[in-house]
Design an enzyme around this catalytic site. Sequence first.
Site, PDB file in Angstrom:
ATOM      1  N   ILE A  13       0.845  -1.206   0.000  1.00  0.00           N
ATOM      2  CA  ILE A  13       0.000   0.000   0.000  1.00  0.00           C
ATOM      3  C   ILE A  13       0.872   1.245   0.000  1.00  0.00           C
ATOM      4  CG2 ILE A  13      -1.810   1.266   1.229  1.00  0.00           C
ATOM      5  CD1 ILE A  13      -2.643  -1.498   2.470  1.00  0.00           C
ATOM      6  N   ASP A  34      11.831   3.158   5.186  1.00  0.00           N
ATOM      7  CA  ASP A  34      11.489   1.734   5.164  1.00  0.00           C
ATOM      8  C   ASP A  34      12.746   0.935   5.470  1.00  0.00           C
ATOM      9  OD1 ASP A  34       8.955   0.130   3.405  1.00  0.00           O
ATOM     10  OD2 ASP A  34      10.679  -0.969   4.175  1.00  0.00           O
ATOM     11  N   LEU A  36      12.997  -2.232   4.593  1.00  0.00           N
ATOM     12  CA  LEU A  36      13.057  -3.261   3.543  1.00  0.00           C
ATOM     13  C   LEU A  36      13.091  -4.672   4.126  1.00  0.00           C
ATOM     14  CD1 LEU A  36      15.534  -1.529   1.039  1.00  0.00           C
ATOM     15  CD2 LEU A  36      13.037  -1.400   1.090  1.00  0.00           C
ATOM     16  N   THR A  37      12.014  -5.055   4.777  1.00  0.00           N
ATOM     17  CA  THR A  37      11.848  -6.451   5.195  1.00  0.00           C
ATOM     18  C   THR A  37      11.561  -7.267   3.940  1.00  0.00           C
ATOM     19  OG1 THR A  37       9.441  -6.291   5.405  1.00  0.00           O
ATOM     20  CG2 THR A  37      10.750  -5.714   7.371  1.00  0.00           C
ATOM     21  N   THR A 101       7.534  -4.173  15.785  1.00  0.00           N
ATOM     22  CA  THR A 101       7.351  -3.206  14.691  1.00  0.00           C
ATOM     23  C   THR A 101       6.066  -2.397  14.873  1.00  0.00           C
ATOM     24  OG1 THR A 101       8.637  -4.451  13.094  1.00  0.00           O
ATOM     25  CG2 THR A 101       6.942  -3.012  12.200  1.00  0.00           C
ATOM     26  N   THR A 131      -6.190  -0.993  10.219  1.00  0.00           N
ATOM     27  CA  THR A 131      -6.982  -2.039   9.558  1.00  0.00           C
ATOM     28  C   THR A 131      -8.339  -2.226  10.237  1.00  0.00           C
ATOM     29  OG1 THR A 131      -7.065  -4.442   9.276  1.00  0.00           O
ATOM     30  CG2 THR A 131      -5.659  -3.641  11.018  1.00  0.00           C
ATOM     31  N   ASP A 132      -9.291  -2.760   9.477  1.00  0.00           N
ATOM     32  CA  ASP A 132     -10.598  -3.077  10.081  1.00  0.00           C
ATOM     33  C   ASP A 132     -10.507  -4.281  11.023  1.00  0.00           C
ATOM     34  OD1 ASP A 132     -10.237  -5.100   8.190  1.00  0.00           O
ATOM     35  OD2 ASP A 132     -12.201  -4.867   7.248  1.00  0.00           O
ATOM     36  N   GLU A 133      -9.369  -5.009  10.976  1.00  0.00           N
ATOM     37  CA  GLU A 133      -9.268  -6.234  11.781  1.00  0.00           C
ATOM     38  C   GLU A 133      -9.246  -5.936  13.281  1.00  0.00           C
ATOM     39  OE1 GLU A 133      -6.661  -9.242  10.125  1.00  0.00           O
ATOM     40  OE2 GLU A 133      -6.870  -8.397   8.128  1.00  0.00           O
ATOM     41  N   TYR A 156      -1.661 -10.243  14.933  1.00  0.00           N
ATOM     42  CA  TYR A 156      -1.554  -9.074  14.036  1.00  0.00           C
ATOM     43  C   TYR A 156      -2.549  -7.995  14.455  1.00  0.00           C
ATOM     44  CZ  TYR A 156      -2.647  -6.148   9.966  1.00  0.00           C
ATOM     45  OH  TYR A 156      -2.917  -5.077   9.148  1.00  0.00           O
ATOM     46  N   LYS A 160      -1.997  -4.132  15.945  1.00  0.00           N
ATOM     47  CA  LYS A 160      -2.499  -2.921  15.276  1.00  0.00           C
ATOM     48  C   LYS A 160      -3.449  -2.168  16.214  1.00  0.00           C
ATOM     49  CE  LYS A 160      -1.950  -1.596  11.591  1.00  0.00           C
ATOM     50  NZ  LYS A 160      -0.895  -0.709  10.999  1.00  0.00           N
ATOM     51  N   PRO A 211      -4.453 -23.481  -1.665  1.00  0.00           N
ATOM     52  CA  PRO A 211      -4.777 -23.917  -0.305  1.00  0.00           C
ATOM     53  C   PRO A 211      -5.884 -23.071   0.340  1.00  0.00           C
ATOM     54  CG  PRO A 211      -2.741 -22.634  -0.306  1.00  0.00           C
ATOM     55  CD  PRO A 211      -3.212 -22.680  -1.718  1.00  0.00           C
ATOM     56  N   ARG A 220     -14.554 -11.541   3.414  1.00  0.00           N
ATOM     57  CA  ARG A 220     -13.724 -10.344   3.484  1.00  0.00           C
ATOM     58  C   ARG A 220     -14.324  -9.279   2.578  1.00  0.00           C
ATOM     59  NH1 ARG A 220     -12.387 -12.843   7.231  1.00  0.00           N
ATOM     60  NH2 ARG A 220     -10.314 -13.471   7.929  1.00  0.00           N
TER      61      ARG A 220
HETATM   62  P1  NAD Z   1       3.356  -4.700   3.539  1.00  0.00           P
HETATM   63  O1  NAD Z   1       3.687  -5.841   4.439  1.00  0.00           O
HETATM   64  O2  NAD Z   1       3.218  -4.925   2.083  1.00  0.00           O
HETATM   65  O3  NAD Z   1       4.455  -3.540   3.708  1.00  0.00           O
HETATM   66  C1  NAD Z   1       4.939  -3.147   4.947  1.00  0.00           C
HETATM   67  C2  NAD Z   1       6.165  -2.264   4.711  1.00  0.00           C
HETATM   68  O4  NAD Z   1       6.654  -1.869   6.009  1.00  0.00           O
HETATM   69  C3  NAD Z   1       7.306  -2.988   4.002  1.00  0.00           C
HETATM   70  O5  NAD Z   1       7.853  -2.156   2.991  1.00  0.00           O
HETATM   71  C4  NAD Z   1       8.325  -3.231   5.106  1.00  0.00           C
HETATM   72  O6  NAD Z   1       9.653  -3.263   4.646  1.00  0.00           O
HETATM   73  C5  NAD Z   1       8.057  -2.045   6.025  1.00  0.00           C
HETATM   74  N1  NAD Z   1       8.474  -2.332   7.406  1.00  0.00           N
HETATM   75  C6  NAD Z   1       8.176  -3.446   8.142  1.00  0.00           C
HETATM   76  N2  NAD Z   1       8.793  -3.383   9.331  1.00  0.00           N
HETATM   77  C7  NAD Z   1       9.474  -2.215   9.363  1.00  0.00           C
HETATM   78  C8  NAD Z   1      10.306  -1.599  10.325  1.00  0.00           C
HETATM   79  N3  NAD Z   1      10.565  -2.191  11.504  1.00  0.00           N
HETATM   80  N4  NAD Z   1      10.846  -0.392  10.032  1.00  0.00           N
HETATM   81  C9  NAD Z   1      10.606   0.203   8.842  1.00  0.00           C
HETATM   82  N5  NAD Z   1       9.843  -0.348   7.886  1.00  0.00           N
HETATM   83  C10 NAD Z   1       9.279  -1.541   8.136  1.00  0.00           C
HETATM   84  O7  NAD Z   1       2.034  -4.065   4.171  1.00  0.00           O
HETATM   85  P2  NAD Z   1       0.777  -3.394   3.459  1.00  0.00           P
HETATM   86  O8  NAD Z   1      -0.189  -4.449   3.105  1.00  0.00           O
HETATM   87  O9  NAD Z   1       1.236  -2.448   2.443  1.00  0.00           O
HETATM   88  O10 NAD Z   1       0.166  -2.584   4.692  1.00  0.00           O
HETATM   89  C11 NAD Z   1       0.581  -1.255   4.977  1.00  0.00           C
HETATM   90  C12 NAD Z   1      -0.192  -0.739   6.180  1.00  0.00           C
HETATM   91  O11 NAD Z   1      -1.592  -0.773   5.902  1.00  0.00           O
HETATM   92  C13 NAD Z   1       0.004  -1.583   7.439  1.00  0.00           C
HETATM   93  O12 NAD Z   1       0.076  -0.710   8.532  1.00  0.00           O
HETATM   94  C14 NAD Z   1      -1.241  -2.451   7.498  1.00  0.00           C
HETATM   95  O13 NAD Z   1      -1.558  -2.776   8.826  1.00  0.00           O
HETATM   96  C15 NAD Z   1      -2.273  -1.515   6.898  1.00  0.00           C
HETATM   97  N6  NAD Z   1      -3.418  -2.173   6.218  1.00  0.00           N
HETATM   98  C16 NAD Z   1      -3.194  -3.175   5.302  1.00  0.00           C
HETATM   99  C17 NAD Z   1      -4.282  -3.741   4.647  1.00  0.00           C
HETATM  100  C18 NAD Z   1      -4.097  -4.797   3.591  1.00  0.00           C
HETATM  101  O14 NAD Z   1      -5.085  -5.362   3.104  1.00  0.00           O
HETATM  102  N7  NAD Z   1      -2.881  -5.098   3.171  1.00  0.00           N
HETATM  103  C19 NAD Z   1      -5.589  -3.321   4.948  1.00  0.00           C
HETATM  104  C20 NAD Z   1      -5.763  -2.300   5.900  1.00  0.00           C
HETATM  105  C21 NAD Z   1      -4.667  -1.738   6.526  1.00  0.00           C
HETATM  106  P1  TYD Z   2      -5.350 -12.756   3.733  1.00  0.00           P
HETATM  107  O1  TYD Z   2      -5.102 -12.315   2.342  1.00  0.00           O
HETATM  108  O2  TYD Z   2      -4.234 -13.387   4.505  1.00  0.00           O
HETATM  109  O3  TYD Z   2      -5.937 -11.490   4.522  1.00  0.00           O
HETATM  110  P2  TYD Z   2      -6.588 -11.394   6.024  1.00  0.00           P
HETATM  111  O4  TYD Z   2      -6.366 -12.662   6.734  1.00  0.00           O
HETATM  112  O5  TYD Z   2      -5.822 -10.263   6.619  1.00  0.00           O
HETATM  113  O6  TYD Z   2      -8.035 -11.096   5.799  1.00  0.00           O
HETATM  114  O7  TYD Z   2      -6.551 -13.794   3.720  1.00  0.00           O
HETATM  115  C1  TYD Z   2      -7.810 -13.463   3.179  1.00  0.00           C
HETATM  116  C2  TYD Z   2      -8.744 -14.635   3.429  1.00  0.00           C
HETATM  117  O8  TYD Z   2      -8.282 -15.768   2.666  1.00  0.00           O
HETATM  118  C3  TYD Z   2      -8.778 -15.087   4.878  1.00  0.00           C
HETATM  119  O9  TYD Z   2     -10.093 -15.508   5.225  1.00  0.00           O
HETATM  120  C4  TYD Z   2      -7.830 -16.263   4.907  1.00  0.00           C
HETATM  121  C5  TYD Z   2      -8.002 -16.881   3.522  1.00  0.00           C
HETATM  122  N1  TYD Z   2      -6.800 -17.573   2.992  1.00  0.00           N
HETATM  123  C6  TYD Z   2      -6.895 -18.900   2.521  1.00  0.00           C
HETATM  124  O10 TYD Z   2      -7.978 -19.514   2.529  1.00  0.00           O
HETATM  125  N2  TYD Z   2      -5.767 -19.503   2.059  1.00  0.00           N
HETATM  126  C7  TYD Z   2      -4.551 -18.875   2.042  1.00  0.00           C
HETATM  127  O11 TYD Z   2      -3.539 -19.497   1.620  1.00  0.00           O
HETATM  128  C8  TYD Z   2      -4.469 -17.523   2.504  1.00  0.00           C
HETATM  129  C9  TYD Z   2      -3.152 -16.789   2.500  1.00  0.00           C
HETATM  130  C10 TYD Z   2      -5.620 -16.907   2.954  1.00  0.00           C
END
Ligand code: NAD
Ligand code: TYD
Length: 350
Positions: A13, A34, A36-37, A101, A131-133, A156, A160, A211, A220
């Site tokens: 994002i 960042d 870069l994990t 983190t 996140t909504d979680e 997780y 958050k 899987p 979701r």
């Molecule tokens: P992502 O895992 O793709 O990216 C996370 C980034 O944070 C990576 O570039 C990583 O290198 C960096 N990072 C991790 N640990 C770090 C540290 N200790 N110091 C500096 N940088 C660090 O995550 P994403 O899916 O892009 O999510 C971004 C944000 O949005 C998160 O806060 C997540 O909780 C939130 N979010 C994600 C979703 C989703 O569906 N992916 C939905 C709602 C909210």
């Molecule tokens: P995910 O993309 O991990 O997002 P979140 O758990 O944060 O919602 O998973 C989305 C949905 O898909 C969740 O209900 C878990 C399911 N899922 C599978 O069934 N198989 C998989 O291998 C993964 C990664 C997720």
Amino acid sequence: MKTLLITGGAGFIGSHVVRLFVNKYPDYKIVNLDVLTYAGNLENLRDVEDKPNYVFEKVDIVDAKAVNAIFAKYNFDGVIHLAAESHVDRSILNPLEFIMTNVVGTVNLLNAAKESWSSNFENKLFYHVSTDEVYGSLGETGLFTEETSYDPRSPYSASKASSDHFVRAYNNTYGLPIVISNCSNNYGSFQFPEKLIPLFINNIKNNKDLPVYGKGDYTRDWLFVEDHATAIDVIYHKGKIGETYNIGGFNEWQNIDLIKLLCSIMDNKLNRELGTSEKLITYVKDRAGHDKRYAIDATKLENELGWKPSLQFEEGLEKTVDWYLNNDEWLTNVTSGEYQKYYNKQYELN
Ligand code: NAD
Ligand code: TYD
């Protein structure tokens, strides 16, 4: 010229947010911080890395000294904080990393912002992306609103939720100007192929099993990542200090229905006979503590700030599939090395 810190800008994002801000606001200097994990990848930002208003800083937010040094180096006007450990399955394998983190890292940033802005909080903003979680799990009906009580149920979401509480506490206790948004599941380009949609696209492409956890009857609410980025832009510029905004597209899908749609799109794109990809569906052991259903009520954001998603899901999903199929090198690069180890451990293969 404003200077804006975006954390986690090399992630999924974050890279879309950095791209949007760098291109849309040439008079802002965008500092992407960042560490870069495995999830952070500078290839996600190739198209903006040479822009004069973009800078990258490799820093770990868990390292308070390094974070303070960055705040001393730049005079930030605002922060958009996205850096996090973000995958539920990994949080089940290693909760402590998420606490470090997501909680400690966030508090380090809050402290640095509070210190560097201490003389005057006016026109400053700490925007925390969440996140909504954090709201927990819904039954068959109902939606998460901004008033829903927190009830995080995975390591997780607990991390958050904790970070959200700290951000609000810094507003209440020290008057730090903050805003928070809580968004539903995102999908789109540059998402690491451990999350459902890119993982399944990659597996279908390679004729690998899909899987599905449990019976696939989990729900979701999916939002196209570029719509999340535009929502963040609107909230950063127009959101009210101290407020929370839910972001979502009123787009609920049961996993199995989404997976079948994805399979049919992939059959079509790969010129395979319809039904070929569905044969890869394999029901596997359920995720521990799997949240049943997430669904976001985003009316506050639409009514107060005028934001709406731009895309229908089917269109967004097709665009996403096209992107992954056209970016083979990106996918190959991120799935080499460590990825295989994680995959085998998570799915209990050898
Ligand atoms: P992502 O895992 O793709 O990216 C996370 C980034 O944070 C990576 O570039 C990583 O290198 C960096 N990072 C991790 N640990 C770090 C540290 N200790 N110091 C500096 N940088 C660090 O995550 P994403 O899916 O892009 O999510 C971004 C944000 O949005 C998160 O806060 C997540 O909780 C939130 N979010 C994600 C979703 C989703 O569906 N992916 C939905 C709602 C909210
Ligand atoms: P995910 O993309 O991990 O997002 P979140 O758990 O944060 O919602 O998973 C989305 C949905 O898909 C969740 O209900 C878990 C399911 N899922 C599978 O069934 N198989 C998989 O291998 C993964 C990664 C997720």
